[in-house]
Design a protein around this motif. Structure first.
Motif, PDB file in Angstrom:
ATOM      1  N   CYS A 191      -4.626  -0.530  -0.205  1.00  0.00           N
ATOM      2  CA  CYS A 191      -5.129  -1.337   0.540  1.00  0.00           C
ATOM      3  C   CYS A 191      -6.402  -1.260   0.452  1.00  0.00           C
ATOM      4  O   CYS A 191      -7.266  -2.252   0.253  1.00  0.00           O
ATOM      5  CB  CYS A 191      -3.876  -1.515   1.195  1.00  0.00           C
ATOM      6  N   CYS A 194       0.879  -0.919   0.243  1.00  0.00           N
ATOM      7  CA  CYS A 194       0.362   0.228  -0.072  1.00  0.00           C
ATOM      8  C   CYS A 194       0.731   1.344   0.236  1.00  0.00           C
ATOM      9  O   CYS A 194       1.905   1.038   0.495  1.00  0.00           O
ATOM     10  CB  CYS A 194      -0.991   0.553   1.862  1.00  0.00           C
ATOM     11  N   CYS A 224      -0.254   3.497   3.515  1.00  0.00           N
ATOM     12  CA  CYS A 224       0.420   2.502   5.095  1.00  0.00           C
ATOM     13  C   CYS A 224       1.444   1.343   4.944  1.00  0.00           C
ATOM     14  O   CYS A 224       1.852   1.175   6.071  1.00  0.00           O
ATOM     15  CB  CYS A 224      -0.868   1.870   5.361  1.00  0.00           C
ATOM     16  N   ASN A 229      -5.169   3.172  10.563  1.00  0.00           N
ATOM     17  CA  ASN A 229      -5.918   1.630  10.246  1.00  0.00           C
ATOM     18  C   ASN A 229      -6.304   0.785  11.653  1.00  0.00           C
ATOM     19  O   ASN A 229      -6.830   0.365  11.969  1.00  0.00           O
ATOM     20  CB  ASN A 229      -5.602   1.044   9.000  1.00  0.00           C
ATOM     21  N   CYS A 250      -8.323   3.944   3.242  1.00  0.00           N
ATOM     22  CA  CYS A 250      -6.818   3.781   3.496  1.00  0.00           C
ATOM     23  C   CYS A 250      -6.609   5.195   4.621  1.00  0.00           C
ATOM     24  O   CYS A 250      -5.977   6.421   3.678  1.00  0.00           O
ATOM     25  CB  CYS A 250      -5.267   3.280   2.832  1.00  0.00           C
TER      26      CYS A 250
END
Ligand SMILES: [Zn+2]
Ligand SMILES: [Zn+2]
Length: 178
Positions: A137, A69, A72, A153, A141
């Motif tokens: 993701c 991602c 993140c 998250n 996110c």
């Protein structure tokens, strides 16, 4: 995936199947660069017909990849699907390769030599087109806190609430007091 040109008629021919990644050097290269990891073989479904002065191929390709991602940095897997139409003309006609975006479907012109068309390059190119430029993701996110690195998250951090988080920050000694 190859087909003999002399086997292609005006009657549509359907070809589908799965091929191992080892048949697609460009995809192996992308994988070894660390951009993504292929989790499934390359699936394809092509319908091929002769039309006027060219050969038309409508197709779809699919596979599954693991990506990082871009917000993140977490790893996630996602299916990749790409729909396309390719017009193959004999290369003697020297028609320049061109690519036009047409909604969900990519229109591509390609050429072939001799009595065989190898679809491998176009299949690999379509898979790469399906890879997201900025993988996420999930669409929403929350990413990592820029101050303390917490994955927002998973849990909230208190950076936005005054300076409480400085206690947890490894860089707290470098911070300018607010
Ligand atoms: Zn994420
Ligand atoms: Zn934070």
């Amino acid at each position: 995936m190859k087909i003999r040109v002399s086997d292609i008629t005006e009657k549509e021919k359907n070809l589908s199947g799965e091929e191992q990644l080892s048949l697609y050097p460009t995809l192996l290269q992308v994988q070894s660069s660390g951009e993504c990891e292929f989790l499934s073989p390359v699936g394809f479904s092509l319908s091929i017909a002769r039309e006027y002065d060219h050969i038309r191929v409508n197709g779809s390709v699919n596979t599954e990849v693991r990506l990082s991602c871009s917000r993140c940095l977490g790893e996630f897997s996602t299916p990749i699907t790409s729909l396309f139409t390719i017009f193959y003309t004999r290369s003697e006609e020297d028609i320049p390769e061109d690519e036009v975006e047409l909604g969900e479907t990519d229109l591509v012109s390609a050429s072939y030599n001799g009595d065989e068309i190898d679809f491998a390059d176009e299949i690999a190119a379509q898979i790469l087109l399906g890879l997201p430029y900025k993988p996420l993701c999930t669409d929403d996110c929350k990413g990592l806190c820029v101050t303390c690195g917490t994955d927002l998250n998973v849990t909230a951090c208190s950076c936005s609430e005054n300076d409480v988080s400085l206690v947890f920050s490894p860089l707290k000694g470098f911070k300018v007091k607010q």
